[in-house]
Design an enzyme around this catalytic site. Structure first.
Site, short mmCIF file in Angstrom:
data_model
loop_
_atom_site.label_atom_id
_atom_site.label_comp_id
_atom_site.label_asym_id
_atom_site.label_seq_id
_atom_site.Cartn_x
_atom_site.Cartn_y
_atom_site.Cartn_z
N GLY A 165 0.83 -1.21 0.00
CA GLY A 165 0.00 0.00 0.00
C GLY A 165 0.86 1.25 0.00
N HIS A 225 -10.59 5.60 1.33
CA HIS A 225 -9.28 5.89 0.75
C HIS A 225 -8.82 7.34 0.91
CE1 HIS A 225 -9.45 1.88 -0.93
NE2 HIS A 225 -8.14 2.01 -1.05
N ASP A 239 4.75 -5.28 6.13
CA ASP A 239 5.12 -6.63 6.54
C ASP A 239 5.23 -7.59 5.35
OD1 ASP A 239 5.38 -8.16 9.22
OD2 ASP A 239 4.13 -9.46 7.98
N ARG A 262 -24.98 12.96 31.19
CA ARG A 262 -24.25 14.11 31.73
C ARG A 262 -24.36 15.34 30.79
NH1 ARG A 262 -20.29 16.18 29.25
NH2 ARG A 262 -18.40 15.14 28.57
N ASP A 277 1.37 -0.77 11.77
CA ASP A 277 1.20 -2.10 12.35
C ASP A 277 2.45 -2.97 12.19
OD1 ASP A 277 1.04 -2.35 9.62
OD2 ASP A 277 -0.71 -3.66 9.60
N ARG A 292 0.96 -4.84 -5.98
CA ARG A 292 0.97 -6.12 -5.27
C ARG A 292 1.35 -7.15 -6.33
NH1 ARG A 292 -2.79 -3.26 -1.92
NH2 ARG A 292 -1.68 -3.07 0.06
N ARG A 295 -5.56 7.55 2.79
CA ARG A 295 -4.30 6.97 2.32
C ARG A 295 -3.36 8.00 1.65
NH1 ARG A 295 -2.21 2.21 1.97
NH2 ARG A 295 -3.98 0.95 2.54
N THR A 301 3.84 2.36 5.88
CA THR A 301 2.44 1.95 5.87
C THR A 301 1.64 2.89 6.77
OG1 THR A 301 0.86 0.30 6.66
CG2 THR A 301 3.07 0.13 7.53
N ASP A 360 -0.83 2.17 8.47
CA ASP A 360 -1.44 1.47 9.61
C ASP A 360 -0.60 1.44 10.89
OD1 ASP A 360 -3.83 0.74 8.31
OD2 ASP A 360 -2.78 -0.86 7.25
N ALA A 372 15.57 10.36 -0.08
CA ALA A 372 16.70 10.23 0.83
C ALA A 372 17.63 9.10 0.39
CB ALA A 372 16.20 9.98 2.25
N ARG A 409 -7.38 -2.92 9.32
CA ARG A 409 -7.99 -4.26 9.24
C ARG A 409 -7.67 -5.09 10.46
NH1 ARG A 409 -7.44 -5.43 3.07
NH2 ARG A 409 -9.13 -4.08 2.42
#
Ligand code: ADP
Length: 335
Positions: A25, A265, A117, A226, A144, A86, A268, A140, A142, A36, A186
């Site tokens: 992604g 999206h 990952d 409240r 994650d 992908r 992203r 990424t 995420d 860089a 996800r």
């Protein structure tokens, strides 16, 4: 924005020619990392090539030498100028061998892989099976990836989601409404947690912690008791997108009239924040320095806000845990 601690990079130069690709992604800040890698390599007398479309472009031989000017005017742009893809074929050992052969034929000795990952899994297998050197840069939205406190793109995605929540809150409070906002994530609730805390959400639903409808209705009712006239619930999409709608249906059966907004999206892309530009720049340069010095088989991440090399085996397939206290803190601050 806290300043990243940048220890001295390795000075030795073993490799003369490297390449860089982005995979999986896209994430804002990837361009800063590509820039860089290219500029750090050239500044150190190392030739650098850009590979288009991730592992797919590598297999198709879409590999071009990069110059300083190849990465001009990209640091402020979202997405990735190298494009990404992908590539299911890369799951095959024979295909990875072919990829290594293509790189070697071009005289390339090491590869910087900017991705998540899955991309690191491909890079790690490529290296184990063929001996071709690779190094990962965590990119990424995420956040994650295990063994790094931060990933390129996360900060921008959270800022985008918070901006959306601020807008939704104007409507929620004007009409006295209950809104469920579905954010990406996800398998991991990092975007939801940071968006929820930063956006002042009443409740946060994350894949890591099962939250019953009873608990959600309880939180909304406590707010109403409240004097709150509007509520925002941030929901991580979870493994099956549409979770916010499913929760909304459950709430409707309990007498509420919730509205759902799925950010999708829009989280992203976009202009990378200062933080993601800095992170991309530092991690991209560090990965290049380590790779050129002969260090490979791992990722350059952030540990205690300091640039660090982490072997793939400590990263790949490992779950990064959501800080438990942050979840309870979100609850305390929302009361
Ligand atoms: P991310 O890198 O963001 O986690 P993906 O999981 O989609 O994204 O992985 C990106 C690419 O990495 C895949 O399309 C594939 O080419 C490669 N990859 C993922 N998993 C593996 C695997 N188990 N073995 C080899 N290559 C893989």
């Amino acid at each position: 924005m806290s300043m990243i601690t940048i220890p001295d990079f390795p000075k030795t130069k073993k490799l003369k020619s490297i390449a860089v690709l982005t995979s999986g992604g896209d994430a804002p800040g990837m361009n800063a990392a590509v820039r860089a890698v290219v500029r750090y390599a050239i500044a150190n007398g190392v030739a650098v090539s850009g590979i288009m479309k991730g592992y797919s472009g590598l297999l198709e031989g879409q590999i071009e030498p990069m110059k300083l000017s190849s990465v001009a005017n990209i640091i402020q742009r979202g997405g990735t100028v190298l494009k990404t893809d992908r590539c299911p074929a890369f799951l095959k050992r024979s295909v990875r061998k072919e990829a290594a052969n293509i790189l070697v034929r071009k005289g390339i000795e090491g590869l910087v892989v900017i991705g998540g990952d899955g991309s690191f899994t491909g890079a790690s297998l490529l290296e184990k099976e063929t001996g071709f050197r690779t190094i990962g840069v965590p990119g990424t939205i995420d956040n994650d990836i295990a063994e790094t406190e931060d990933t390129i793109g996360f900060d921008t995605a959270v800022n985008t989601a918070i901006e959306a929540i601020d807008r939704i809150r104007d409507t929620a409070s004007s009409h006295g409404r209950l809104f469920l906002v579905e954010v990406m994530g996800r398998n991991s609730g990092f975007i939801a947690l940071s968006t929820g805390i930063g956006g002042g959400a009443e409740t946060i639903v994350v894949p890591e912690a099962a939250l019953t409808l009873g608990k959600i209705t309880g939180a909304i009712r406590r707010g109403i008791a409240r004097g709150k006239t509007s509520s925002i619930i941030v929901v991580a999409e979870g493994p099956k997108p549409g979770l916010a709608t499913r929760i909304a249906n459950g709430l409707a059966k309990n007498g509420f009239d919730p509205k759902v907004c799925t950010l999708g999206h829009i989280q992203r892309g976009g202009i990378p924040t200062a933080h993601d530009r800095m992170l991309g720049s530092v991690l991209g340069a560090a990965a290049t320095a380590y790779l050129v010095s002969g260090k490979s088989g791992g990722m350059i991440g952030l540990r205690e806000n300091t640039v660090a090399f982490v072997p793939y085996r400590d990263v790949i397939g490992k779950k990064k845990t959501l800080p438990k206290f942050a979840m309870s803190l979100a609850e305390i601050l929302a009361t």
